[in-house]
Design an enzyme around this catalytic site. Sequence first.
Site, mmCIF file in Angstrom:
data_model
loop_
_atom_site.group_PDB
_atom_site.id
_atom_site.type_symbol
_atom_site.label_atom_id
_atom_site.label_comp_id
_atom_site.label_asym_id
_atom_site.label_seq_id
_atom_site.Cartn_x
_atom_site.Cartn_y
_atom_site.Cartn_z
ATOM 1 N N HIS A 139 0.883 -1.171 0.000
ATOM 2 C CA HIS A 139 0.000 0.000 0.000
ATOM 3 C C HIS A 139 0.920 1.221 0.000
ATOM 4 O O HIS A 139 2.004 1.177 0.591
ATOM 5 C CB HIS A 139 -0.834 0.119 1.271
ATOM 6 C CG HIS A 139 -1.732 -1.029 1.594
ATOM 7 N ND1 HIS A 139 -1.300 -2.157 2.226
ATOM 8 C CD2 HIS A 139 -3.070 -1.190 1.420
ATOM 9 C CE1 HIS A 139 -2.317 -2.981 2.411
ATOM 10 N NE2 HIS A 139 -3.409 -2.425 1.926
ATOM 11 N N ASP A 144 2.262 2.002 3.399
ATOM 12 C CA ASP A 144 3.201 1.063 4.041
ATOM 13 C C ASP A 144 4.634 1.482 3.761
ATOM 14 O O ASP A 144 5.503 1.338 4.600
ATOM 15 C CB ASP A 144 3.140 -0.369 3.447
ATOM 16 C CG ASP A 144 1.768 -0.939 3.358
ATOM 17 O OD1 ASP A 144 0.934 -0.591 4.192
ATOM 18 O OD2 ASP A 144 1.548 -1.769 2.443
HETATM 19 C C1 XLS Z 1 -7.534 -6.676 4.503
HETATM 20 C C2 XLS Z 1 -7.059 -6.916 3.166
HETATM 21 C C3 XLS Z 1 -5.893 -6.046 2.730
HETATM 22 C C4 XLS Z 1 -5.758 -6.060 1.250
HETATM 23 C C5 XLS Z 1 -4.968 -4.932 0.685
HETATM 24 O O1 XLS Z 1 -8.258 -7.463 5.076
HETATM 25 O O2 XLS Z 1 -6.753 -8.277 3.028
HETATM 26 O O3 XLS Z 1 -4.719 -6.441 3.362
HETATM 27 O O4 XLS Z 1 -5.216 -7.263 0.801
HETATM 28 O O5 XLS Z 1 -5.530 -3.704 0.959
#
Ligand code: XLS
Length: 436
Positions: A100, A103
Amino acid sequence: MSYFPDVPKIVYEGPTSQNPLAFRHYNPDEIVAGRSMKDHLRFAVAYWHTFRGTGSDPFGPGTMLRPWEDGTDSVAMAQKRVRVAFEFIEKLGCPFYCFHDRDVAPEGKTLAESHQNLDAVVRVLKEEQQRTGIRLLWGTANLFSHPRFLHGASTSCNADVFAYAAAQVQKALEVTLELDGANYVFWGGREGYVNPYNTDLRRELDHLAKFLHMAVDHKKKIGFTGTFLIEPKPHEPTSHQYDFDCANAMAFLRTYGLEKEFRFNVETNHATLAKHTMMHELLYASGYGMLGSIDANRGDPLLGWDTDQFPTDLYTAAQVMLVVLGQGGLGAGGLNFDAKVRRESFEPIDLFYAHIGGMDAFAQGLKIAAAIRQDGALTEFLQQRYASWDNGIGAEIEAGKHSFETLTAYMLQKGNPAPNPSGRQEMLENIINRYL
Ligand code: XLS
Ligand code: NI
Ligand code: NI
């Protein structure tokens, strides 16, 4: 400078190895069903869990020991963290990663500052990608952590928040393009609702669709050719997430004329939160040509939330790979470990054990699925089960040659249907177990 000085490059040592820092099944160049394991599995490390996860839970703060962290959320720390991440991913021998925007780089005081921070880190990401050959499976935008998104992003009651989210996704998309990402993911975050009295449900869904249309327009404008992926999840953080499961998300996409622009990123723990099996979700998506990529993890059957554990269950891995092989592979997608080490597994070395276990489980799942398919017992049975549709009345119905009236005439003449065959569930389950 090494951040994991005690860990060698992880190599394949074969099923008899007792070395916890070796692969027992994942042998990247080994050919299974006509393709290398590496190309079948396309593993990715999730930046958020592996490099930003602290181990905090609703009952207590973080526990993770991460000696490279200096305790700041600075751009310099973010850049250093990229070096750490790539050393880790390279030693692991994982071909891809996912992130993301927030991140990898810290949020600034303004949107402009956030953009600058991201650019500063993307330079290092690019450098490390070039140095190592590790590639970006997908990028995405975090539209759920910052308090501005407390009512959602594109489904917020606050139009300015929609605009902010649009700007953030535009940037994340451009960065994904710059890093040659293979896909771009839309997980709903806080797109959903908790309270029906304060929510105009239909209006929010219209806004979500508008937002996705804008994303598609921008994708075309900048020439991003990767796949757009919707990642369904039924609950959490909201009670009613708008992309509940694959079937629900398909209906949404079709309602708003978006179905040709998206596929799905299916996550195991989300499937089970929706009271589906992972295999069901995959079969549904795959059946409509919509299975694009996979978030490989698992939940805890005794806990009702997204625990994001590393996948170690061979049965599930084999089922996943049966569907993946059944559709001829994941194309530009892959298997992303959207999984975090447990709060109790707080040492850096645990990150290696976790990923090695996940990669080995799927390598074994791949071999099992390939063997089952090779044997053909399942596919033959399935074909046989629907044989009544291959000719005669069944084939005529499928060809659109019948109506209620002609079928009534057919049945009146025949009197009773042909006898049903047995479903043979137990026999089929036994066949699967033969290969485990
Ligand atoms: C949350 C999601 C997230 C997505 C990416 O539950 O799994 O991690 O994979 O935004
Ligand atoms: Ni999840
Ligand atoms: Ni996910």
